[in-house]
Design a protein around this motif. Structure first.
Motif: not given
Length: 226
Positions: A3-19
Motif C-alpha cells: 500500500k502506498f500514498a498516491c503522489p497526487s492526492c495522498g489517498a491509499d493505492v493498494v496493489f493486490q498483485s505483486a506483479q
C-alpha cells in the motif's frame, strides 16, 4: 498487499498483485507506477466512458476451479465499437484477462515465450498505421496461419485499437489514447489468440470463449435486469 500514498492526492493505492506495476488512484484518477520502494505519478487518467457492463473492480468468480478477483480494466475502442478487458487475479497468483464484447466473454493469458518471427514480421509491417502513415504500411491480409505455444490458429482480423481509459491495477501503462495494432486469430474448439504491438512492445494472449454461468460471478454491479 503493498500500500502506498498516491503522489497526487495522498489517498491509499493498494496493489493486490505483486506483479502489478501500474495502478489508477480511485480518488483522483492519477496513474501511478510502482518502483522498488515507492510510487510516482505519471499522468491523469480520464473518466471511463459509462457502459452497461455488470462487472466491476472487486467482482469475483471461478475459472477452471480457481477463484479470481477482477483488479483492473481497460476500455478499448476500434472502428466498429467498444469492448472491455478486465484484468483478473487468480488464487494461484496468475493474472489473466476477461474480454467482454457485445455480451460474449473470453479468458486469456499472456504468452511468455517470444513471438515467432513470421508473426512479428506481420505486426511490424502494420506499425506505420499507428502514426497515421498508411502509405508506408504494407498491406497484410487476414487468413494466414499462426502457431503459438503449439496451437495452430488462423488470423481472421487486423485492426487498430485505442485505449479509451483504464482503472485499477494493470501490468503495463495504458493511458487514454494508447494505440495498438491487433491481429485476432481463431483455432479449433473455441480457442483464440490476440497478438498486439503498441510500437514499443509486442504481446500475445491465448485463450478461449467462456459461458457466463460458468464464471459464477459475485459482487456484480447493480443493474436493472441482472
Amino acid at each position: 498487499m503493498p500500500k502506498f500514498a498516491c503522489p497526487s492526492c495522498g489517498a491509499d493505492v493498494v496493489f493486490q498483485s505483486a506483479q502489478s506495476v501500474y495502478a489508477v488512484c480511485v480518488y483522483c484518477q492519477s496513474m501511478v507506477v510502482r518502483t522498488d520502494v515507492d510510487v510516482k505519478a505519471i499522468g491523469k487518467m480520464a473518466a471511463l466512458p459509462d457502459d452497461m457492463s455488470p462487472l466491476q473492480l472487486g467482482t469475483g468468480g471461478v475459472y477452471e476451479g480457481l477463484d479470481f478477483t477482477i483488479i483492473g480494466r481497460l476500455k478499448i475502442g476500434w472502428r466498429d465499437g467498444l469492448w472491455n478487458e478486465w484484468h483478473m487475479l487468480l488464487s494461484d497468483g496468475r493474472r489473466g484477462w476477461i474480454g467482454e464484447a457485445q455480451g460474449s466473454f473470453s479468458v486469456s493469458f499472456e504468452l511468455e515465450e517470444p513471438l515467432p518471427r513470421d508473426v512479428m514480421a506481420s505486426l511490424e509491417r502494420c506499425l506505420p498505421q499507428l502514426v497515421g502513415n498508411r502509405e508506408s504500411a504494407e498491406e497484410v491480409a487476414p487468413g494466414f496461419p499462426v502457431v503459438l505455444n503449439g496451437q495452430s490458429l488462423r488470423a481472421v482480423d487486423i485492426k487498430q485499437a485505442t485505449c479509451l481509459g483504464s482503472e485499477g491495477e494493470l501490468p503495463f501503462a495504458a493511458p487514454k489514447g494508447r494505440r495498438t495494432i491487433a491481429i485476432d486469430c481463431v483455432g479449433p474448439d473455441g480457442g483464440f489468440a490476440t497478438i498486439e504491438h503498441d510500437a514499443h512492445e509486442a504481446r500475445a494472449y491465448l485463450g478461449r470463449y467462456v459461458e457466463w454461468d460458468s464464471f459464477r460471478f459475485s459482487n456484480l454491479r447493480p443493474l436493472e435486469g441482472w
